[in-house]
Design a protein around this motif. Sequence first.
Motif, PDB file in Angstrom:
ATOM      1  N   SER A 167      64.549  37.531  68.755  1.00 50.79           N
ATOM      2  CA  SER A 167      63.327  36.750  68.961  1.00 50.79           C
ATOM      3  C   SER A 167      62.146  37.375  68.228  1.00 50.79           C
ATOM      4  O   SER A 167      61.362  36.682  67.577  1.00 50.79           O
ATOM      5  N   LEU A 168      62.005  38.690  68.347  1.00 52.36           N
ATOM      6  CA  LEU A 168      60.921  39.383  67.643  1.00 52.36           C
ATOM      7  C   LEU A 168      61.114  39.313  66.134  1.00 52.36           C
ATOM      8  O   LEU A 168      60.142  39.185  65.382  1.00 52.36           O
ATOM      9  N   ALA A 169      62.347  39.403  65.671  1.00 50.78           N
ATOM     10  CA  ALA A 169      62.622  39.293  64.241  1.00 50.78           C
ATOM     11  C   ALA A 169      62.192  37.933  63.710  1.00 50.78           C
ATOM     12  O   ALA A 169      61.608  37.822  62.623  1.00 50.78           O
ATOM     13  N   TYR A 170      62.442  36.900  64.495  1.00 47.75           N
ATOM     14  CA  TYR A 170      62.023  35.546  64.100  1.00 47.75           C
ATOM     15  C   TYR A 170      60.503  35.441  64.050  1.00 47.75           C
ATOM     16  O   TYR A 170      59.933  34.900  63.103  1.00 47.75           O
ATOM     17  N   GLN A 171      59.829  35.968  65.062  1.00 52.10           N
ATOM     18  CA  GLN A 171      58.363  35.906  65.078  1.00 52.10           C
ATOM     19  C   GLN A 171      57.746  36.722  63.945  1.00 52.10           C
ATOM     20  O   GLN A 171      56.700  36.358  63.407  1.00 52.10           O
ATOM     21  N   SER A 172      58.384  37.833  63.585  1.00 50.16           N
ATOM     22  CA  SER A 172      57.833  38.681  62.520  1.00 50.16           C
ATOM     23  C   SER A 172      57.819  37.969  61.174  1.00 50.16           C
ATOM     24  O   SER A 172      57.038  38.330  60.290  1.00 50.16           O
ATOM     25  N   LEU A 173      58.647  36.952  61.009  1.00 51.54           N
ATOM     26  CA  LEU A 173      58.677  36.219  59.740  1.00 51.54           C
ATOM     27  C   LEU A 173      57.320  35.608  59.429  1.00 51.54           C
ATOM     28  O   LEU A 173      56.865  35.615  58.278  1.00 51.54           O
ATOM     29  N   GLY A 174      56.661  35.085  60.455  1.00 51.12           N
ATOM     30  CA  GLY A 174      55.380  34.433  60.233  1.00 51.12           C
ATOM     31  C   GLY A 174      54.224  35.384  60.058  1.00 51.12           C
ATOM     32  O   GLY A 174      53.231  35.051  59.402  1.00 51.12           O
ATOM     33  N   VAL A 175      54.323  36.581  60.621  1.00 51.43           N
ATOM     34  CA  VAL A 175      53.215  37.536  60.569  1.00 51.43           C
ATOM     35  C   VAL A 175      53.384  38.546  59.440  1.00 51.43           C
ATOM     36  O   VAL A 175      52.441  38.883  58.733  1.00 51.43           O
ATOM     37  N   TYR A 181      56.012  38.639  56.817  1.00 47.88           N
ATOM     38  CA  TYR A 181      56.657  38.333  55.536  1.00 47.88           C
ATOM     39  C   TYR A 181      56.051  37.155  54.783  1.00 47.88           C
ATOM     40  O   TYR A 181      56.624  36.699  53.797  1.00 47.88           O
ATOM     41  N   GLY A 182      54.910  36.643  55.233  1.00 48.28           N
ATOM     42  CA  GLY A 182      54.292  35.538  54.517  1.00 48.28           C
ATOM     43  C   GLY A 182      53.918  35.898  53.096  1.00 48.28           C
ATOM     44  O   GLY A 182      54.150  35.132  52.155  1.00 48.28           O
ATOM     45  N   ASP A 183      53.338  37.078  52.911  1.00 45.71           N
ATOM     46  CA  ASP A 183      52.921  37.530  51.585  1.00 45.71           C
ATOM     47  C   ASP A 183      54.124  37.804  50.692  1.00 45.71           C
ATOM     48  O   ASP A 183      54.203  37.337  49.551  1.00 45.71           O
ATOM     49  N   LEU A 184      55.085  38.544  51.201  1.00 41.75           N
ATOM     50  CA  LEU A 184      56.264  38.915  50.417  1.00 41.75           C
ATOM     51  C   LEU A 184      57.070  37.690  49.995  1.00 41.75           C
ATOM     52  O   LEU A 184      57.590  37.623  48.877  1.00 41.75           O
ATOM     53  N   SER A 185      57.180  36.706  50.884  1.00 40.12           N
ATOM     54  CA  SER A 185      58.038  35.556  50.608  1.00 40.12           C
ATOM     55  C   SER A 185      57.449  34.585  49.594  1.00 40.12           C
ATOM     56  O   SER A 185      58.180  33.769  49.028  1.00 40.12           O
ATOM     57  N   THR A 186      56.139  34.652  49.335  1.00 43.09           N
ATOM     58  CA  THR A 186      55.525  33.746  48.354  1.00 43.09           C
ATOM     59  C   THR A 186      55.463  34.342  46.956  1.00 43.09           C
ATOM     60  O   THR A 186      54.965  33.695  46.031  1.00 43.09           O
ATOM     61  N   VAL A 212      57.494  29.908  57.411  1.00 41.77           N
ATOM     62  CA  VAL A 212      58.082  30.911  56.520  1.00 41.77           C
ATOM     63  C   VAL A 212      59.603  30.797  56.511  1.00 41.77           C
ATOM     64  O   VAL A 212      60.243  30.933  55.460  1.00 41.77           O
ATOM     65  N   THR A 213      60.189  30.524  57.676  1.00 41.18           N
ATOM     66  CA  THR A 213      61.642  30.357  57.728  1.00 41.18           C
ATOM     67  C   THR A 213      62.084  29.168  56.875  1.00 41.18           C
ATOM     68  O   THR A 213      63.048  29.258  56.098  1.00 41.18           O
ATOM     69  N   THR A 214      61.364  28.049  57.010  1.00 43.72           N
ATOM     70  CA  THR A 214      61.674  26.871  56.197  1.00 43.72           C
ATOM     71  C   THR A 214      61.509  27.172  54.717  1.00 43.72           C
ATOM     72  O   THR A 214      62.337  26.773  53.883  1.00 43.72           O
ATOM     73  N   TRP A 215      60.461  27.912  54.384  1.00 41.99           N
ATOM     74  CA  TRP A 215      60.205  28.271  52.991  1.00 41.99           C
ATOM     75  C   TRP A 215      61.328  29.136  52.429  1.00 41.99           C
ATOM     76  O   TRP A 215      61.830  28.881  51.312  1.00 41.99           O
ATOM     77  N   LEU A 216      61.746  30.142  53.162  1.00 41.13           N
ATOM     78  CA  LEU A 216      62.818  31.024  52.690  1.00 41.13           C
ATOM     79  C   LEU A 216      64.127  30.266  52.512  1.00 41.13           C
ATOM     80  O   LEU A 216      64.851  30.470  51.521  1.00 41.13           O
ATOM     81  N   LEU A 217      64.438  29.375  53.457  1.00 39.87           N
ATOM     82  CA  LEU A 217      65.674  28.598  53.347  1.00 39.87           C
ATOM     83  C   LEU A 217      65.603  27.621  52.175  1.00 39.87           C
ATOM     84  O   LEU A 217      66.608  27.385  51.486  1.00 39.87           O
ATOM     85  N   MET A 265      54.615  45.015  55.712  1.00 40.04           N
ATOM     86  CA  MET A 265      55.776  45.170  56.594  1.00 40.04           C
ATOM     87  C   MET A 265      55.664  46.453  57.412  1.00 40.04           C
ATOM     88  O   MET A 265      55.974  46.479  58.607  1.00 40.04           O
ATOM     89  N   PHE A 266      55.170  47.515  56.788  1.00 42.00           N
ATOM     90  CA  PHE A 266      54.993  48.786  57.484  1.00 42.00           C
ATOM     91  C   PHE A 266      53.737  48.783  58.340  1.00 42.00           C
ATOM     92  O   PHE A 266      53.728  49.282  59.468  1.00 42.00           O
TER      93      PHE A 266
END
Length: 750
Positions: A24-32, A34-39, A225-230, A284-285
């Motif tokens: 659950s926390l891993a899923y929430q961390s995607l929005g907080v 990894y937004g920068d890294l994923s774009t 972010v999850t939709t974007w990565l997929l 991330m850190f």
Amino acid sequence: MKPSEEFLEQGISQQRVSCTTVVSLAYQSLGVVYGDLSTSPLYVYKTAFSGKLSLHENDEEIYGVLSFIFWTFTLIALLKYVFVVMSADDNGEGGTVALYSLLCRHARLSTLPNQQATDEKLSSYATDGSADTWQSSGLKALFEKHQRFSNMLLIFVLLGTSMAIGDGVLTPTISVLSAVSGVQVKIRELHENYVVLISCVILVGLFSLQHHGTHRVAFIFAPIVTTWLLCISSIGIYNIFQWNPHIFNALSPVYMLKFFRSTGIDGWISLGGVVLSITGVETMFADLGHFSSLSIKVAFTFLVYPCLILAYMGEAAFLTKHHEDIQRSFYKAIPEAVFWPVFIVATFAAIVGSQAVISATFSIISQCCALNCFPSVKIIHTSSKICGQIYIPEVNWMLMCLCLAVTIGLRDTNMIGHAYGLAVTTVMLVTTCLMGQVMITVWKQRIFIVVAFLLFFGSVELLYISACVYKIPEGGWIPLVLSFIFMAVMYIWNYGTMKKHDFDMENKVSMDSIVALGPSLGMVRVPGIGLVYTNLATGVPAIFGHFVTNLPAFHQVLVFVCIKSVQVPHVSENERLLISRVGLKEYGMFRCIVRYGYKDLQQENYDFENTLVSAIVQFVETEGEDESSREAGDMDIEVLHAPEHPVKNSNCNEKLKQSSYGTQVTKSGIRHPENFMLKDESLEILKAKESGVAYIIGHSYAKAKKSSTILKKFAINVVYAFLSKNFREPEVGLNVPHASLLEVGMVYYV
């Protein structure tokens, strides 16, 4: 399953959590996180092939760039940050400031004033009790004997922090502008001015919504972010099989050598664009405190890493058959049928990535304020449930103006990318160097392991920095100018604050001398409680001597209040207050030290007056239970009955309740039975509270000595004076009622 607020507030990295909670926390961390890294795929290839490398647009160069992206992503993001750096947390907190705090505690750098032995008894202050190695002993001795090395380390940390603040300007700019510019692929007649205008409107809207706090919209960040990565990974897989299934060969490091051999200096310069593939790994850190280390690692390893690698591979496969589309490669590689949905998701993902970096910038500024490295600013806690979500109005509007200036002034994502690359690589190098010191001082690692770590990762990052430095005339100057301004402000503020503390320490007033002046000045005690705010944790401040000399009267109960920061991320409420007695018992004087961590919100959201009074009453009631001790200072004596200990403050909303036999103290965590009579001194204190509380705050104005250099005079008389006058006053930050405020002014020379 929604994680409990306890995990979010108290640092989940040290809790044993279930697999469901981790996921659950891993899923929430995607929005907080990894937004920068994923774009990054929006602009990496475009920036890498923006220079003379565009003349080498053949398959071998494309394979070489992809090979560099893959190995950079694997070595820096996965190996260095996920497996090494994220293990160096400070009580669950990450980032440059956390590493520096960790070093300060273990190497005893003492960069903050008023550090005391009692601070080391804090539950979050714990250090490894293992014996020092000769390497760690040597490094500690170096900092202890040579103060200039401690100053150099502080400047080095401020450099990394300044570059990280620069990221808060460049990330929203390049992310939003890159996403919006994709519309030109379908609407070719759309002029560049309209793209810039749309980007500016989105940026203004983004910064205008910051005061609402991310918690109101955070629930949609992770799905975006999850939709974007997929999306980008699916498109990547499609492009691989559609255009070049052999693109997997580019993962061989041999293609990096071939790339340099065929492109030479042009290939080296293009590395400034390649490094943009790992923008966001520092976030991330830095966001480690909001999630557990395990959850961030799980999200990166099992979703973010494979999705981004597939996206880069798919785009490279497309480019091998469409060399002419290099400057629009990301959007050109999207299949026609899904272009507009992906474009919309890309725009939202860019906004989410920008939001994460803006929030991180607020957090960095807040930490710098706590460490006396930035002037006081208004900090608003936007969430009552999630610790760390803050909003700083002044910084928000400053970032917005800078983002708009960069967007309108440059208009070109390639030039912004050059600036972005230099800022990112500099922060990474600072982290690497700090990690080397942590490995020696904290982890007690062998020297050859530390040297191997520094040589390997340091050389890779220096290679990228050298490529970014070459691009200074083409946009790379922006982070240099921004970081120089922020560094100058932070260092001058820290220097002026430390000099002010040194002046206060040298000019402490003896309590005996004040008592001796009483008869000659006709000094009287007036009803009520006086709270004298001071920067000193020991002694009587000169500002109080100046006050009683000009107005020979002070309150029946006098409390010297010192609000200070400790080099830990958080101080629990039960350890917040430290009470002691100043002088003899008949003086009716006390000292209250209010301790905060560098990530705590430094303002009293509860009834501080009642909390303080109940804490003093608790101290008075228990001071005879233990053997008293005396602690001699330079100018006065503080008598500490029931040795200086934290006073519980468990319920901030309970009031002091009256009973027929006395006053029942409940706020401090002590409950007396109704037939229990308080000591006479406690009753006098409570009676003084009913007469009113006055706040005495000193306004000190710094001036450079006549013998000072021109540079020092400019720093103190101009810059420090400007910052002191135009940023928040102490009474504003302390929420002091103006009707109860007494201000005392003094000038000191440094």
